[in-house]
Enzyme design. Structure first.
Site, PDB file in Angstrom:
ATOM      1  N   HIS A 269      51.082  49.648 -23.286  1.00  0.00           N
ATOM      2  CA  HIS A 269      50.379  49.273 -22.064  1.00  0.00           C
ATOM      3  C   HIS A 269      48.874  49.372 -22.303  1.00  0.00           C
ATOM      4  CE1 HIS A 269      54.339  50.867 -20.182  1.00  0.00           C
ATOM      5  NE2 HIS A 269      54.483  49.685 -20.737  1.00  0.00           N
TER       6      HIS A 269
HETATM    7  C1  LIG Z   1      59.133  49.155 -26.356  1.00  0.00           C
HETATM    8  C2  LIG Z   1      58.392  48.591 -25.176  1.00  0.00           C
HETATM    9  C3  LIG Z   1      58.733  48.976 -23.884  1.00  0.00           C
HETATM   10  C4  LIG Z   1      58.039  48.460 -22.788  1.00  0.00           C
HETATM   11  N1  LIG Z   1      58.422  48.837 -21.535  1.00  0.00           N
HETATM   12  C5  LIG Z   1      57.737  48.386 -20.465  1.00  0.00           C
HETATM   13  C6  LIG Z   1      58.112  48.789 -19.154  1.00  0.00           C
HETATM   14  O1  LIG Z   1      59.074  49.521 -18.966  1.00  0.00           O
HETATM   15  N2  LIG Z   1      57.383  48.332 -18.108  1.00  0.00           N
HETATM   16  C7  LIG Z   1      56.309  47.526 -18.284  1.00  0.00           C
HETATM   17  O2  LIG Z   1      55.657  47.175 -17.284  1.00  0.00           O
HETATM   18  N3  LIG Z   1      55.950  47.092 -19.519  1.00  0.00           N
HETATM   19  C8  LIG Z   1      56.646  47.507 -20.603  1.00  0.00           C
HETATM   20  N4  LIG Z   1      56.284  47.094 -21.852  1.00  0.00           N
HETATM   21  C9  LIG Z   1      55.127  46.185 -21.976  1.00  0.00           C
HETATM   22  C10 LIG Z   1      55.521  44.733 -21.754  1.00  0.00           C
HETATM   23  O3  LIG Z   1      56.389  44.319 -22.768  1.00  0.00           O
HETATM   24  C11 LIG Z   1      54.255  43.889 -21.734  1.00  0.00           C
HETATM   25  O4  LIG Z   1      53.395  44.362 -20.713  1.00  0.00           O
HETATM   26  C12 LIG Z   1      54.536  42.422 -21.462  1.00  0.00           C
HETATM   27  O5  LIG Z   1      55.482  41.891 -22.339  1.00  0.00           O
HETATM   28  C13 LIG Z   1      53.211  41.668 -21.570  1.00  0.00           C
HETATM   29  O6  LIG Z   1      53.394  40.297 -21.306  1.00  0.00           O
HETATM   30  P1  LIG Z   1      52.416  39.248 -22.000  1.00  0.00           P
HETATM   31  O7  LIG Z   1      52.896  37.896 -21.638  1.00  0.00           O
HETATM   32  O8  LIG Z   1      51.023  39.607 -21.709  1.00  0.00           O
HETATM   33  O9  LIG Z   1      52.626  39.510 -23.565  1.00  0.00           O
HETATM   34  P2  LIG Z   1      53.939  39.379 -24.425  1.00  0.00           P
HETATM   35  O10 LIG Z   1      55.153  39.391 -23.574  1.00  0.00           O
HETATM   36  O11 LIG Z   1      53.874  40.391 -25.516  1.00  0.00           O
HETATM   37  O12 LIG Z   1      53.820  37.933 -25.067  1.00  0.00           O
HETATM   38  C14 LIG Z   1      52.740  37.558 -25.885  1.00  0.00           C
HETATM   39  C15 LIG Z   1      53.248  36.536 -26.883  1.00  0.00           C
HETATM   40  O13 LIG Z   1      52.133  35.909 -27.503  1.00  0.00           O
HETATM   41  C16 LIG Z   1      52.427  35.674 -28.852  1.00  0.00           C
HETATM   42  N5  LIG Z   1      51.170  35.530 -29.604  1.00  0.00           N
HETATM   43  C17 LIG Z   1      50.236  36.480 -29.834  1.00  0.00           C
HETATM   44  N6  LIG Z   1      49.195  35.973 -30.534  1.00  0.00           N
HETATM   45  C18 LIG Z   1      49.485  34.669 -30.745  1.00  0.00           C
HETATM   46  C19 LIG Z   1      48.818  33.621 -31.431  1.00  0.00           C
HETATM   47  N7  LIG Z   1      47.630  33.825 -32.026  1.00  0.00           N
HETATM   48  N8  LIG Z   1      49.402  32.400 -31.470  1.00  0.00           N
HETATM   49  C20 LIG Z   1      50.617  32.166 -30.874  1.00  0.00           C
HETATM   50  N9  LIG Z   1      51.309  33.147 -30.228  1.00  0.00           N
HETATM   51  C21 LIG Z   1      50.737  34.382 -30.159  1.00  0.00           C
HETATM   52  C22 LIG Z   1      53.225  36.899 -29.257  1.00  0.00           C
HETATM   53  O14 LIG Z   1      53.994  36.661 -30.407  1.00  0.00           O
HETATM   54  C23 LIG Z   1      54.066  37.147 -28.005  1.00  0.00           C
HETATM   55  O15 LIG Z   1      55.325  36.523 -28.074  1.00  0.00           O
HETATM   56  C24 LIG Z   1      56.964  47.563 -22.976  1.00  0.00           C
HETATM   57  C25 LIG Z   1      56.622  47.155 -24.276  1.00  0.00           C
HETATM   58  C26 LIG Z   1      57.329  47.666 -25.367  1.00  0.00           C
HETATM   59  C27 LIG Z   1      56.959  47.225 -26.730  1.00  0.00           C
END
Ligand SMILES: Cc1cc2nc3c(=O)[nH]c(=O)nc-3n(C[C@H](O)[C@H](O)[C@H](O)COP(=O)(O)OP(=O)(O)OC[C@H]3O[C@@H](n4cnc5c(N)ncnc54)[C@H](O)[C@@H]3O)c2cc1C
Ligand code: SF4
Length: 578
Positions: free
Chosen positions: A512
């Site tokens: 986070h």
């Molecule tokens: C073990 C674990 C447990 C978690 N538990 C919780 C929880 O209980 N509650 C909670 O609120 N949050 C939790 N989280 C956090 C949650 O997963 C994230 O907050 C959420 O997924 C963020 O969404 P996002 O779309 O910002 O990023 P993400 O879902 O991470 O997606 C970003 C994507 O962008 C891609 N990417 C990055 N850079 C590039 C690039 N240069 N070119 C192309 N693609 C790229 C990545 O590969 C990824 O697939 C947890 C995370 C982990 C690892």
């Protein structure tokens, strides 16, 4: 470089926020949307076929490969940063679904005060009480403005829980300290594993207000407003660090992809690594990426959306030279500022005489209390500001990750005495944890590392971050409360958290991480407005927790999804002139 035909919208990152935005735009408008994801495709069937604790939870199969990209870390700007060569304090995801595939699903709303932290604390306690060196600022949006979008995100996820404040009416059994909700949760709370029930009963007797954790590991079969049906959780305990084998945990692949895969205007390209946002005349023109065959491509687009998670969003802005990088010496510049990491610690390890059946659980099956969260308690005589949640989550005690925790009374660290104690305590050990606020500080930020590069030769992102006395004292205060609760739960031996010292980049805390491209009410102090629209490049959006001006105590994803709904709606309604 291969130039592709122009699309309406290109989204960088196929995780929670990127795919949600794509779903909304392709459902509510006729826009063509291309999503570029650097990792592989993921499907529920993969998790059924090859689930294995060593591969997933220990060797971190679903996380980014640190040989390809990592961060460099240092505590202060006087130190030399070094690359983090093994995942440590957080675990960035990769592949379709991003971190949302292997998250735990704990989905609190932020408290109303979280969105106007600076004004709130300033008004209540005065400027002199604000922590030294803070960089707090209001977000430029209020809880009331976000409430309808929270509700949409909760319905999409099928969240299980119990409301504690319905339209201002306080309800026992829910979180009575939360902001007013317009609706009860879409599904009832999860079943409570034994340890969580002990926490609930003990805290109730102590006069606290326990409530079931809001869970995206849904308690029963649920059909969401998009018509996607997911079955209820079976408490197998293989949630966080894994994809759910039966689709009970809301993940982008089982909740958003079923809708997106039917849309002709949706185009997903995997193994495509975006290296730059291309700009011209103050506007984004598209993105440059390297495809699965290693070929450089240019994808022109009318609108560009960065949804690559907080750290990558910030890095892409810096690599693309969009906006002025933050300079801690002068306080000028905005890109990279307000880096925060939720305070998270095992406040008390508890050792019981009786077995706890800890193998039964789910990533968000637990109980928490909000009595010491935010500013719901008086900080008048306390040496810190902010607060947090105390909770017990029964995530399923998987053997490889959890075996070997013994109480302090066992002096042996190996050999037959240790083995006997480890076997005895394996199912008699419980954890009472804390989440705490992390305020933003002028000294904590991200910039590009001058030395180390990723596999494409681009500079890594550099973290400069340390805890301050505010977090240390907050953590000590909450640990004291946790020990009292642990005793009331009947723990026979307790090992309290020793306290925060320097930020430890090797201890897993949570994934986070917030900030870097924060929202606010002016371009001088923020990168985007409250619609997550870039101040100076209006056809560029930066979505996800990179826009959070600090880290409120609870987990970020629900708020990131609510903000994404709001951004999508504003784009569809042509409110933002794009
Ligand atoms: C073990 C674990 C447990 C978690 N538990 C919780 C929880 O209980 N509650 C909670 O609120 N949050 C939790 N989280 C956090 C949650 O997963 C994230 O907050 C959420 O997924 C963020 O969404 P996002 O779309 O910002 O990023 P993400 O879902 O991470 O997606 C970003 C994507 O962008 C891609 N990417 C990055 N850079 C590039 C690039 N240069 N070119 C192309 N693609 C790229 C990545 O590969 C990824 O697939 C947890 C995370 C982990 C690892
Ligand atoms: S505990 Fe429930 S939600 Fe988690 S992986 Fe197992 S069935 Fe899925």
């Amino acid at each position: 470089m291969k130039k592709l035909p122009e699309t309406d919208v290109v989204v960088v990152g196929g995780g929670w926020t990127g795919l949600l935005l794509a779903k909304e735009l392709t459902t509510r408008s006729s826009r063509e949307v291309v999503v570029l994801e650097r990792g592989p495709m993921r499907r529920t069937a993969d998790y059924i076929d090859d689930m294995d604790e060593l591969d997933y939870a220990i060797r971190l199969r679903m996380m980014t490969d640190v040989r390809h990209e990592t961060i460099t870390f240092r505590h202060t700007s006087r130190d030399r940063a070094l690359p983090v060569r093994q995942h440590g304090s957080f675990l960035p995801g990769t592949g379709v679904g991003g971190g949302g595939e292997h998250w735990s699903g704990i989905s609190y709303r932020y408290q109303p005060e979280s969105f106007r932290m600076l004004s709130h604390y300033r008004n209540r306690y005065g400027d002199a009480r604000l922590p030294a060196g803070h960089a707090l600022q209001d977000w430029g949006i209020t809880y009331d403005e976000l409430e309808p979008y929270y509700w949409r995100a909760e319905q999409m996820l099928g969240l299980s829980g119990k409301a504690g404040n319905l339209g201002g009416r306080k309800i026992e059994g829910g979180n009575v300290f939360e902001g007013p909700r317009s609706h009860e949760y879409p599904t009832p709370p999860m079943k409570m594993p034994y340890l969580a029930a002990l926490f609930r009963d003990a805290t109730n007797k102590m006069g606290y207000h326990p409530y079931p954790m809001p869970a995206a590991t849904t308690s029963q079969t649920y059909r969401n407003p998009d018509g996607v049906i997911r079955s209820g959780c079976v408490y197998c305990g293989y949630c966080e660090r894994y994809g759910c084998m039966i689709g009970a945990k809301a993940q982008p692949t089982n909740t958003l992809m079923p809708v997106l895969s039917k849309r002709k205007s949706f185009h997903l390209r995997t193994e495509c690594w975006v290296r730059r946002v291309v700009t011209e005349g103050g506007k984004a023109r598209g993105v440059m990426y390297v495809d699965a065959q290693g070929e450089e491509c240019f994808q022109p687009a009318k609108v560009v959306v960065l949804a690559s998670w907080s750290v990558n969003n910030t890095r892409l802005l810096l690599l693309s030279k969009i906006g002025e990088p933050y300079d801690p010496a002068t306080g000028k510049g905005v890109v990279g500022r307000n880096l925060t990491h939720q305070v998270s610690a095992p406040a008390a390890m508890m050792f019981f005489d009786e077995p706890l059946n800890r193998f039964i659980g789910a990533g968000s099956a637990g109980q928490s209390i909000g009595d010491v969260d935010g500013d719901v308690f008086d900080h008048g005589s306390l040496p810190f500001l902010g607060g947090g949640l105390l909770y017990t989550v029964c995530y399923g005690f998987r053997p490889m990750a959890n075996f070997g925790v013994v109480p302090g009374s066992v002096k042996a660290q190996w050999g037959s005495e240790w083995k006997k104690a480890a076997l005895h305590h394996y199912d008699r050990t419980g954890r009472l944890s804390l989440y705490g606020d992390h305020f933003a500080y002028r000294a904590n930020y991200m910039d590009l590392d001058p030395t180390y590069k990723d596999k494409h030769g681009d500079p890594l992102i550099r973290f400069t971050m340390d805890w301050t006395d505010n977090e240390r004292k907050l953590c000590d205060y909450m640990t004291g409360k946790a020990v009292e609760i642990a005793k009331a739960m009947g723990a026979k031996q307790i090992t309290p958290f020793p306290g925060l010292r320097r930020y430890d980049a090797t201890r897993y805390q949570s994934t986070h991480i917030q900030g870097g491209a924060i929202m606010g009410s002016s371009p001088e102090s923020s990168v985007v407005n409250s619609y997550q629209q870039h101040w100076t490049a209006p056809n560029l959006f930066v979505i996800g927790a990179s826009t959070f001006a600090h880290s409120p105590s609870s987990n970020p994803t629900l708020t990131a999804l609510a903000l994404t709904y709001r951004t999508a709606e504003a784009i569809v309604n042509k409110k933002l002139n794009v």
